[in-house]
Motif scaffolding. Structure first.
Motif, PDB file in Angstrom:
ATOM      1  N   MET A  44       0.799  -1.209   0.088  1.00 59.11           N
ATOM      2  CA  MET A  44       0.128  -0.110   0.099  1.00 59.11           C
ATOM      3  C   MET A  44       0.981   1.236   0.012  1.00 59.11           C
ATOM      4  N   SER A  45       0.532   2.255  -0.859  1.00 60.57           N
ATOM      5  CA  SER A  45       1.084   3.475  -0.900  1.00 60.57           C
ATOM      6  C   SER A  45       0.801   4.483   0.248  1.00 60.57           C
ATOM      7  N   HIS A  46       1.615   5.262   0.700  1.00 58.72           N
ATOM      8  CA  HIS A  46       1.502   6.405   1.436  1.00 58.72           C
ATOM      9  C   HIS A  46       1.299   7.334   0.418  1.00 58.72           C
ATOM     10  N   LYS A  47       0.000   8.029   0.537  1.00 57.84           N
ATOM     11  CA  LYS A  47      -0.550   9.197  -0.215  1.00 57.84           C
ATOM     12  C   LYS A  47      -0.194  10.714   0.064  1.00 57.84           C
ATOM     13  N   ILE A  48       0.612  11.324  -0.787  1.00 55.89           N
ATOM     14  CA  ILE A  48       0.943  12.543  -0.447  1.00 55.89           C
ATOM     15  C   ILE A  48       0.171  13.701  -1.503  1.00 55.89           C
ATOM     16  N   ASN A  49      -0.384  14.658  -1.068  1.00 54.47           N
ATOM     17  CA  ASN A  49      -1.094  15.470  -1.779  1.00 54.47           C
ATOM     18  C   ASN A  49      -0.475  16.746  -1.557  1.00 54.47           C
TER      19      ASN A  49
ATOM     20  N   VAL B 108       7.624  14.127   4.813  1.00 61.68           N
ATOM     21  CA  VAL B 108       6.859  13.074   4.718  1.00 61.68           C
ATOM     22  C   VAL B 108       7.323  11.833   5.351  1.00 61.68           C
ATOM     23  N   ASP B 109       8.792  11.753   5.377  1.00 61.95           N
ATOM     24  CA  ASP B 109       9.499  10.590   6.006  1.00 61.95           C
ATOM     25  C   ASP B 109       9.281  10.843   7.792  1.00 61.95           C
ATOM     26  N   LYS B 110       9.265  12.027   7.921  1.00 58.55           N
ATOM     27  CA  LYS B 110       8.960  12.406   9.381  1.00 58.55           C
ATOM     28  C   LYS B 110       7.531  11.971   9.963  1.00 58.55           C
ATOM     29  N   LYS B 111       6.833  12.253   8.927  1.00 58.18           N
ATOM     30  CA  LYS B 111       5.404  12.119   9.209  1.00 58.18           C
ATOM     31  C   LYS B 111       4.939  10.604   9.184  1.00 58.18           C
TER      32      LYS B 111
ATOM     33  N   ASN C 281      -2.441  13.794   4.510  1.00 63.88           N
ATOM     34  CA  ASN C 281      -1.129  14.006   4.170  1.00 63.88           C
ATOM     35  C   ASN C 281      -0.651  15.202   3.152  1.00 63.88           C
ATOM     36  N   VAL C 282      -1.355  16.255   3.501  1.00 64.59           N
ATOM     37  CA  VAL C 282      -1.229  17.197   2.753  1.00 64.59           C
ATOM     38  C   VAL C 282       0.377  18.159   2.846  1.00 64.59           C
ATOM     39  N   VAL C 283       1.041  18.459   1.928  1.00 64.82           N
ATOM     40  CA  VAL C 283       2.149  19.288   1.954  1.00 64.82           C
ATOM     41  C   VAL C 283       1.955  20.478   1.080  1.00 64.82           C
ATOM     42  N   ILE C 284       1.905  21.424   1.921  1.00 59.94           N
ATOM     43  CA  ILE C 284       1.954  22.941   1.262  1.00 59.94           C
ATOM     44  C   ILE C 284       3.102  23.097   0.893  1.00 59.94           C
ATOM     45  N   VAL C 285       3.634  23.542  -0.433  1.00 57.46           N
ATOM     46  CA  VAL C 285       4.938  23.946  -0.867  1.00 57.46           C
ATOM     47  C   VAL C 285       4.708  25.462  -1.340  1.00 57.46           C
ATOM     48  N   ASP C 286       5.432  26.344  -0.762  1.00 59.82           N
ATOM     49  CA  ASP C 286       5.787  27.612  -1.211  1.00 59.82           C
ATOM     50  C   ASP C 286       6.843  27.988  -1.954  1.00 59.82           C
TER      51      ASP C 286
ATOM     52  N   LEU D  32       9.622   6.566  -7.048  1.00 62.20           N
ATOM     53  CA  LEU D  32       8.786   7.024  -5.706  1.00 62.20           C
ATOM     54  C   LEU D  32       7.570   5.964  -5.113  1.00 62.20           C
ATOM     55  N   GLU D  33       6.901   5.496  -6.145  1.00 62.24           N
ATOM     56  CA  GLU D  33       5.952   4.397  -5.896  1.00 62.24           C
ATOM     57  C   GLU D  33       6.361   3.128  -5.907  1.00 62.24           C
ATOM     58  N   ILE D  34       7.604   2.860  -6.369  1.00 62.41           N
ATOM     59  CA  ILE D  34       8.078   1.390  -6.282  1.00 62.41           C
ATOM     60  C   ILE D  34       8.997   1.405  -5.038  1.00 62.41           C
ATOM     61  N   GLU D  35      10.017   2.286  -4.894  1.00 67.52           N
ATOM     62  CA  GLU D  35      10.998   2.209  -3.912  1.00 67.52           C
ATOM     63  C   GLU D  35      10.439   2.598  -2.690  1.00 67.52           C
ATOM     64  N   ASN D  36      10.038   3.794  -2.683  1.00 70.30           N
ATOM     65  CA  ASN D  36       9.491   4.618  -1.424  1.00 70.30           C
ATOM     66  C   ASN D  36       7.886   4.158  -1.017  1.00 70.30           C
ATOM     67  N   ARG D  37       7.217   3.762  -1.831  1.00 63.35           N
ATOM     68  CA  ARG D  37       6.131   3.325  -1.665  1.00 63.35           C
ATOM     69  C   ARG D  37       5.128   4.759  -1.337  1.00 63.35           C
ATOM     70  N   ILE D  38       5.383   5.759  -2.171  1.00 66.19           N
ATOM     71  CA  ILE D  38       5.010   6.952  -1.878  1.00 66.19           C
ATOM     72  C   ILE D  38       4.089   7.305  -3.305  1.00 66.19           C
ATOM     73  N   ALA D  39       2.852   7.572  -3.284  1.00 63.30           N
ATOM     74  CA  ALA D  39       2.156   8.062  -4.384  1.00 63.30           C
ATOM     75  C   ALA D  39       1.757   9.467  -4.236  1.00 63.30           C
TER      76      ALA D  39
END
Length: 174
Positions: free
Chosen positions: A1-6, A167-170, A87-92, A30-37
């Motif tokens: 299962m992937s960790h979803k990041i918005n 994301v890793d910290k979270k 898992n919302v990340v605001i990027v400025d 990211l999806e394969i190695e880190n399991r992050i979508a």
């Protein structure tokens, strides 16, 4: 299962655009190695935002031009709530001092904030300490990239690394 990041991106200039392209290029790895979508449900410039539509292909530049609408900060918060984004990340990636005022609300909402906004250097040191405290308290993360970059690709790389750090910290806390 992937960790979803918005990722909600503020600023589609050179650095913001390079970040989108970097994430799109790294998406499979990211999806394969880190399991992050990773996805970009909201992309903004100073006055217009594109809110991702269900089933639309990701062609951010065309979508932004065709479907971008004027927005207020409340519109973004309502979109996140209405669409139950996690898992919302605001990027400025802007130079907006006004946007930094919204960081507190974002962090209190449990979002993470990653910023390369050079105007943060103008704020008192207590601002960054307070932002870190709120991030820790409300389950988000805060990362300010202080280095100035002459190259948009290096700046995008620094933002990308900052996103992965929060994301890793979270993930470790969850």
């Amino acid at each position: 299962m992937s960790h979803k990041i918005n990722i909600i991106l503020f600023g589609i200039g050179a650095t913001g655009s390079a970040l989108i392209n970097k994430v799109q290029k790294e998406k499979k790895r990211l999806e394969i190695e880190n399991r992050i979508a990773v996805r970009f449900p909201v992309i903004t410039n100073t006055t217009v935002a594109f809110f991702e539509k269900e089933g639309a292909n990701f062609s951010w530049e065309a979508n932004f031009i065709q479907f971008g609408i004027p927005f207020k900060m409340e519109d973004i918060l309502l979109y996140v709530i209405d669409n139950e984004l996690e898992n919302v990340v605001i990027v400025d990636a802007t130079p907006s001092l006004q946007l930094t005022n919204a960081y507190i609300e974002f962090l209190r909402s449990g979002f993470s904030v990653v910023s390369i906004n050079e105007n943060l250097k103008l704020l008192p040191e207590s601002f960054e300490k307070g932002a870190r405290f709120l991030g820790d308290t409300y389950g988000g993360g805060y990362k300010f990239i202080t280095t100035a970059f002459a190259n948009k690709d290096l700046a995008a790389e620094a933002l990308f690394d900052g996103i992965l750090q929060v994301v890793d910290k979270k993930k470790k806390v969850a």
